[in-house]
Write an enzyme that holds these catalytic residues in place. Structure first.
Site, PDB file in Angstrom:
ATOM      1  N   PHE A 140      -0.926   5.216  -5.302  1.00 55.83           N
ATOM      2  CA  PHE A 140      -1.130   4.265  -4.202  1.00 55.83           C
ATOM      3  C   PHE A 140       0.199   4.100  -3.488  1.00 55.83           C
ATOM      4  O   PHE A 140       1.165   3.602  -4.064  1.00 55.83           O
ATOM      5  CB  PHE A 140      -1.647   2.906  -4.670  1.00 55.83           C
ATOM      6  CG  PHE A 140      -1.907   2.008  -3.484  1.00 55.83           C
ATOM      7  CD1 PHE A 140      -3.112   2.070  -2.798  1.00 55.83           C
ATOM      8  CD2 PHE A 140      -0.919   1.145  -3.021  1.00 55.83           C
ATOM      9  CE1 PHE A 140      -3.327   1.286  -1.671  1.00 55.83           C
ATOM     10  CE2 PHE A 140      -1.142   0.353  -1.891  1.00 55.83           C
ATOM     11  CZ  PHE A 140      -2.346   0.429  -1.213  1.00 55.83           C
ATOM     12  N   ASP A 225       8.682   5.655  -5.345  1.00 57.09           N
ATOM     13  CA  ASP A 225       8.099   4.481  -4.700  1.00 57.09           C
ATOM     14  C   ASP A 225       8.212   3.324  -5.687  1.00 57.09           C
ATOM     15  O   ASP A 225       7.406   3.189  -6.608  1.00 57.09           O
ATOM     16  CB  ASP A 225       6.643   4.755  -4.314  1.00 57.09           C
ATOM     17  CG  ASP A 225       5.999   3.561  -3.604  1.00 57.09           C
ATOM     18  OD1 ASP A 225       6.567   2.446  -3.671  1.00 57.09           O
ATOM     19  OD2 ASP A 225       4.923   3.738  -2.993  1.00 57.09           O
ATOM     20  N   LYS A 254       7.705  -5.332  -0.872  1.00 56.10           N
ATOM     21  CA  LYS A 254       7.178  -6.451  -1.656  1.00 56.10           C
ATOM     22  C   LYS A 254       8.252  -7.477  -2.027  1.00 56.10           C
ATOM     23  O   LYS A 254       8.666  -8.243  -1.168  1.00 56.10           O
ATOM     24  CB  LYS A 254       6.416  -5.909  -2.866  1.00 56.10           C
ATOM     25  CG  LYS A 254       5.177  -5.142  -2.399  1.00 56.10           C
ATOM     26  CD  LYS A 254       4.096  -4.972  -3.446  1.00 56.10           C
ATOM     27  CE  LYS A 254       2.799  -4.505  -2.780  1.00 56.10           C
ATOM     28  NZ  LYS A 254       2.334  -3.212  -3.209  1.00 56.10           N
TER      29      LYS A 254
HETATM   30  C1  LIG Z   1       1.800  -2.258  -2.165  1.00 56.13           C
HETATM   31  C2  LIG Z   1       2.308  -0.884  -2.279  1.00 56.13           C
HETATM   32  C3  LIG Z   1       2.559  -0.101  -1.132  1.00 56.13           C
HETATM   33  C4  LIG Z   1       2.203  -0.551   0.267  1.00 56.13           C
HETATM   34  O1  LIG Z   1       2.836  -1.706   0.676  1.00 56.13           O
HETATM   35  P1  LIG Z   1       2.250  -2.546   1.924  1.00 56.13           P
HETATM   36  O2  LIG Z   1       3.288  -3.596   2.160  1.00 56.13           O
HETATM   37  O3  LIG Z   1       0.938  -3.107   1.478  1.00 56.13           O
HETATM   38  O4  LIG Z   1       2.103  -1.594   3.050  1.00 56.13           O
HETATM   39  C5  LIG Z   1       3.113   1.150  -1.305  1.00 56.13           C
HETATM   40  N1  LIG Z   1       3.398   1.616  -2.537  1.00 56.13           N
HETATM   41  C6  LIG Z   1       3.155   0.899  -3.656  1.00 56.13           C
HETATM   42  C7  LIG Z   1       3.526   1.467  -4.979  1.00 56.13           C
HETATM   43  C8  LIG Z   1       2.590  -0.366  -3.566  1.00 56.13           C
HETATM   44  O5  LIG Z   1       2.323  -1.065  -4.673  1.00 56.13           O
END
Ligand SMILES: *Cc1c(COP(=O)(O)O)cnc(C)c1O
Length: 400
Positions: A140, A225, A254
């Site tokens: 994700f 990520d 985040k």
């Molecule tokens: C939440 C998340 C994203 C996307 O972030 P948004 O602020 O919702 O666009 C990308 N990578 C990971 C691992 C995430 O948990």
């Protein structure tokens, strides 16, 4: 206004892109949330780890309100006096030479992809438009068209084509598969050190180190990520730190702004980020003074208030207590630090009903991938609060 009225307005006038639990929150403080009737809940989602510092952290409230009265946005057509401090703090905390600031996580992922592709063309000599990026199944990374193009989740992508080419999906946790997927056109390998949305999926021990080695051997960039698992969530500052691995490109979001204001960034050393030239990329809001001030303080809080250490200690305590719960439904408790997945048996009727029952007991959790209940409270949680939660979770995990 009555709860059902609020839910009804949302249903009639908002796109139905989430199936939210029916609880209408109006206030947050630390690890606690309060709904419109005044009922109190322990937040065990932390807005998908964005509120690691706890809700409405007083230091962030102060910085946000002070900066909001001073200057909020100039665009980067002009310089502002907060952005340099943010960059300096990011460098100090992460060790990377340079950052490219954005807003949402998905934008920072897109940014990393652009940086890595350009690096492949101008530094590695990959023929134009042929760069490949290897990603993992079950990933994700966000919701933009390019990002969902390499999702393995049919609902995320199937009706949203045509998709962006240039990505290869290999099984998560399988280094051999990465080796086999690498070609002379491979620009990077992008993975989550732990797959959060995928259901708190932990790769085998040594995976991150081996991915690092393979990338180095083949002159391929390792992109981590860390949007969800970074900044202390797993009990180390970055999830890659558990294996002593330094990615070439790191993506943060985040918790980078403590849930106040969307701030994200792609980070790399000058040898990589230096490929970006004026006009290559940008964002009206990225690097703005309000976001910069908030994110700088959000990082200060993580570093100065011992949140990483607390996540390690409380994470282990919480996981141990959860694993001891006698329950006919419990299949596995896994995770690292305060990113915990509780998987229920296939016959248990799905994780959602437990999340609804937990809500009634005053604990807010999110089901992920049908059978996993995720526990990811703010990193400020203490033992007393975990001890408060355990009997309630025990009761819910013993419902018929
Ligand atoms: C939440 C998340 C994203 C996307 O972030 P948004 O602020 O919702 O666009 C990308 N990578 C990971 C691992 C995430 O948990």
């Amino acid at each position: 206004m009555d709860i059902n009225k609020l839910i009804d307005i949302e249903y009639r006038h908002g796109a139905h892109n989430y199936t939210a639990l029916d609880v209408v929150i109006e206030r947050g403080e630390g690890v606690w949330l309060y709904d419109v009737t005044g009922k109190k809940y322990l937040d065990c989602l932390s807005a998908y780890s964005a509120v690691s510092q706890g809700h409405c952290h007083p230091r962030l409230v102060k910085v946000l309100t002070e900066q909001a009265q001073q200057l909020t946005l100039t665009s980067r057509a002009f310089r502002n006096n907060r952005y340099p401090y943010f960059l300096q703090k990011l460098h100090e905390v992460t060790g990377y030479d340079m950052a490219l600031p954005m807003n949402s996580g998905a934008e920072a992922v897109e940014t990393a992809i652009k940086v890595v592709r350009k690096w492949a063309y101008v530094k590695k000599g990959v023929p134009r438009n042929q760069a490949e990026i290897i990603v993992a199944g079950g990933n994700f990374h966000g919701r933009t068209i390019t990002i969902i193009s390499f999702s393995s989740e049919p609902q995320y992508k199937d009706l949203f084509g045509p998709h962006t080419p240039g990505f290869k999906i290999v099984p998560y946790g399988d280094v051999q598969a990465i080796k086999e997927a690498i070609t002379p056109h491979t620009a990077g390998v992008m993975i989550e050190p732990i797959q959060g949305e995928g259901g708190v999926i932990m790769p085998p021990n040594g995976y991150l180190r081996q991915v690092r080695e393979v990338c180095t051997q083949h002159n391929v960039l390792f992109i981590a990520d860390e949007i969800q698992v970074g900044l202390g969530r797993t009990g180390k500052l970055f999830a890659c730190d558990h294996e002593g691995v330094r990615p070439d490109v790191m993506i943060l979001g985040k918790a980078l702004s403590g849930g106040f204001y969307p701030v994200s960034a792609a980070l790399a050393d000058e040898a990589i980020m230096g490929v970006i030239e004026p006009g290559d990329h940008g964002s009206t809001f990225g690097g703005n003074p309000l976001g910069s001030a908030v994110a700088t303080e959000a990082l200060n809080i993580i570093m100065e208030e011992g949140l990483v250490e607390n996540a390690a200690v409380m994470g282990q305590y919480f996981q141990e207590r959860l694993a001891e719960i006698p329950s006919p439904h419990l299949k596995e408790v896994r995770g690292r630090g305060l990113l915990i997945g509780v998987e229920v048996n296939d016959q248990a009727g799905g994780a959602r009903r437990f999340c609804e029952a937990l809500r009634d007991e005053g604990i807010l959790c999110k089901d992920t991938h049908e059978t996993v209940i995720r526990f990811a409270p703010p990193l400020t949680i203490d033992q007393e609060t975990i001890d408060w939660a355990i009997p309630r979770i025990t009761q819910v995990l013993n419902l018929n």
